[in-house]
Each structure stands twice: as structure tokens, then as C-alpha cells.
Write a protein that holds these residues in place. Sequence first.
Motif, mmCIF file in Angstrom:
data_model
loop_
_atom_site.group_PDB
_atom_site.id
_atom_site.type_symbol
_atom_site.label_atom_id
_atom_site.label_comp_id
_atom_site.label_asym_id
_atom_site.label_seq_id
_atom_site.Cartn_x
_atom_site.Cartn_y
_atom_site.Cartn_z
ATOM 1 N N ALA A 119 31.050 -38.407 -51.023
ATOM 2 C CA ALA A 119 32.358 -38.374 -51.676
ATOM 3 C C ALA A 119 33.069 -37.043 -51.444
ATOM 4 C CB ALA A 119 32.198 -38.632 -53.178
ATOM 5 N N ALA A 120 32.281 -35.956 -51.347
ATOM 6 C CA ALA A 120 32.869 -34.625 -51.158
ATOM 7 C C ALA A 120 33.237 -34.355 -49.703
ATOM 8 C CB ALA A 120 31.882 -33.560 -51.640
ATOM 9 N N TRP A 121 32.612 -35.046 -48.784
ATOM 10 C CA TRP A 121 32.738 -34.692 -47.369
ATOM 11 C C TRP A 121 34.169 -34.767 -46.839
ATOM 12 C CZ3 TRP A 121 28.999 -31.869 -45.772
ATOM 13 C CH2 TRP A 121 28.877 -31.547 -44.410
ATOM 14 N N PRO A 122 34.982 -35.787 -47.209
ATOM 15 C CA PRO A 122 36.364 -35.799 -46.708
ATOM 16 C C PRO A 122 37.142 -34.543 -47.087
ATOM 17 C CG PRO A 122 35.790 -37.948 -47.585
ATOM 18 C CD PRO A 122 34.669 -37.028 -47.958
ATOM 19 N N ALA A 123 36.958 -34.056 -48.321
ATOM 20 C CA ALA A 123 37.633 -32.819 -48.727
ATOM 21 C C ALA A 123 37.114 -31.641 -47.919
ATOM 22 C CB ALA A 123 37.417 -32.567 -50.218
ATOM 23 N N LEU A 124 35.826 -31.611 -47.666
ATOM 24 C CA LEU A 124 35.236 -30.518 -46.895
ATOM 25 C C LEU A 124 35.721 -30.546 -45.450
ATOM 26 C CD1 LEU A 124 31.704 -30.690 -48.510
ATOM 27 C CD2 LEU A 124 33.223 -28.706 -48.550
ATOM 28 N N GLU A 125 35.914 -31.740 -44.913
ATOM 29 C CA GLU A 125 36.468 -31.834 -43.562
ATOM 30 C C GLU A 125 37.882 -31.272 -43.516
ATOM 31 O OE1 GLU A 125 34.231 -35.686 -41.559
ATOM 32 O OE2 GLU A 125 35.875 -36.043 -42.970
ATOM 33 N N GLN A 126 38.662 -31.498 -44.576
ATOM 34 C CA GLN A 126 40.010 -30.929 -44.631
ATOM 35 C C GLN A 126 39.963 -29.405 -44.740
ATOM 36 O OE1 GLN A 126 43.077 -32.902 -47.098
ATOM 37 N NE2 GLN A 126 41.477 -34.363 -47.631
ATOM 38 N N LEU A 127 39.008 -28.900 -45.511
ATOM 39 C CA LEU A 127 38.860 -27.458 -45.628
ATOM 40 C C LEU A 127 38.444 -26.829 -44.303
ATOM 41 C CD1 LEU A 127 37.054 -27.100 -49.078
ATOM 42 C CD2 LEU A 127 39.341 -26.282 -48.514
ATOM 43 N N GLY A 128 37.653 -27.564 -43.536
ATOM 44 C CA GLY A 128 37.155 -27.059 -42.257
ATOM 45 C C GLY A 128 35.668 -26.830 -42.308
ATOM 46 N N LEU A 129 34.923 -27.607 -41.524
ATOM 47 C CA LEU A 129 33.470 -27.504 -41.502
ATOM 48 C C LEU A 129 33.010 -26.425 -40.534
ATOM 49 C CD1 LEU A 129 32.602 -31.317 -41.297
ATOM 50 C CD2 LEU A 129 32.600 -29.896 -43.353
#
Length: 341
Positions: A76-86
Motif C-alpha cells: 500500500a505504501a509503495w506507490p507513494a514511495l515510487e512518487q517520492l523516488g526509490l
Amino acid sequence: MTESSAPSNASAATPPTPPATPVPPATPEDVRRVACVGAGVIGGGWVAHFLARGYDVTAWDPAPDAGTRLRRLVDAAWPALEQLGLAADASTDRLTTTATLEEAVSEAQFVQESAPEKLDLKRELLAELDALTPAGVVIASSTSGYPMTDMQAEAGTPGRLVVGHPFNPPYLIPLVEVVGGERTDPAAVRWASRFYEAAGKSVITMDREVPGFIANRLQEALWREALHMVANGEATVGDIDLSITEGPGLRWAIMGPMLTFALAGGEGGMAHMLDHFGPSLKSPWTRLEAPELDRALYDAVVTGCDDAADGRAIADLVAERDRGVIAVLRATGRLRQDGAA
């Protein structure tokens, strides 16, 4: 951990003899493996953050379904983290859930504990972690209020125990407050602060223990006043939230309350502001004593939040919050080129 969780008692080993000055086996910048103990909202948020920053993460929680719940939280958190930049090597495949606490920490270079806020549980678990974690590795607690002095009482080597207090969700909100207890080695505090900075966090290193730390005390003052207004029928839950999101919250996203008030003094700054508004400090504008949380107030707050959600599920609200925080971080220039806040 769930609220019913208890330490595993996986090891009854005698705590190791503490070295005079614990020396972590890796520099903060060289850490590659992190152990997260407790996989609830906060612990799972830490797992997601560390995975997004490219760390190998081992996680343990005694709940039977902890692994499944943790994977859902990370997904659930991963889409937001992808927006932040992995990070270049970030992957959810770098997460390993373990059957025992000992397995989780056996090769850890840093440990983040996020058990429920129960002092006896924290003391017992931190003592067990101290006995099981390789010598010199810093162990941090996500506690939102307990002083480390109280939590480290039963540990054999309390010098390596620090508080690393995040804000929810840890994968999204940059702040972490770091402070040691009376028996914490100052070197461990410095090490932890450097590690969190290397892991993409904004760090406040406190030089003394304060109940509730800094940000929680400020939040608590606002929260208590809000409860008083609901209890007295002076404002609805919706009114209170709107008063912040459409009012001072917009300013606080750019600068804190102190600088915001300084601007209220015009060219004279804070000095003029205090001269002009100082007398209002004696006005009955706040009631810092908490109101009685009786059933009527409880129901009013819960119902008000249900009304404000307007049918949106918790998962929908989490996604909405995450998008909004990312937009604010991006709009205020607080996302680095590598994506980290």
C-alpha cells in the motif's frame, strides 16, 4: 506488534558484558541490513521506508498473521514511495520476515523497535533485543512518549539504546527525533542521528529527555484544545480540521509556528509581535488540561470523523493523505533530486 503481542522470550541467555564504549560494526553510511521489530502501522512504515532506501530488511512480529499484514502495508505504501523516488537498488524483495526474534537481529547492523506503547513490554523487549543483537549495534525505539531512561532499565548494555521517534507514516513524514537515556552512550546518539540522515530522514538530535519529545508535545496541545471545543459544543470535528488545513496548516507546511509568528510582527519581527500580542497570553484562549474523555465526547469525536470521511475507506484516506503530503513536499522544494524528503 499487535496490542496483545508479548516478547518472544526466544532467548534466556545472560546479557553480554557491556564494553566500556560500544562501537557499532559499521559506519552509519555503510549500513546495509536493518532489523525492524514490530510490524504494526509504525513498524511496517519503517519497513517500507528502509526498503525504499535500498536496505535489506529483516522483520519480526509475534502475531500469527504479521507477515501477511506487513506485505499488505508495504504494498500500500509503495506507490507513494515510487512518487517520492526509490533508491536505485530498492526492492520489496529485500524484505525477509523471520520466525524468531533472534533470526531477525542476528545479522542486523541497526535495529528499529516498534512495539506497542506499554512500558513493561518495552523494557522486557529491549532487554531481550540487547541480549540477542550483535555487540555494538545501535538499537532504537519508536516510542512516542516513554523516556529511554525508563525503558533501558533491564538492559545489560544500555549504552547502545536510543529513541528514534518517527512521525506516522514513517515512510512519508521526514521527521525523526533522536535522544538517549541517562545510561545511553552519547556516541550511540550521534551514530543514530547520522544513520537516520543517511537513510533520508530529517533529524532532530535532542540533548535531553522531554516527555513526549518535541513534536508530540506540540501536537498534544492542539489535540487537547480541539477536544475541549468538541466537548463544549464550540466547534465540530469538521470545523476544527478545516481551521487547520485552510488556515495555519498552510503556513506551517513552509515554516514553523515560531517564524510564522515572527512574520506577524512585520518589520519588527518577533520582538514587535511579542510587544503587541504578548498581553494576549493572559487571555483565556487555551485550556491545556485534558477534558474528561467521557462517552459523549468519545462518540462525538468518532462520529465526527466518520462524517468527515464521507464514506471513504481507511485505505482511500491513506492514499489521499500520501498524495497530499507528497504534493506539499514537492511544492515547497523539500524533495531532493534522489527523491528523498
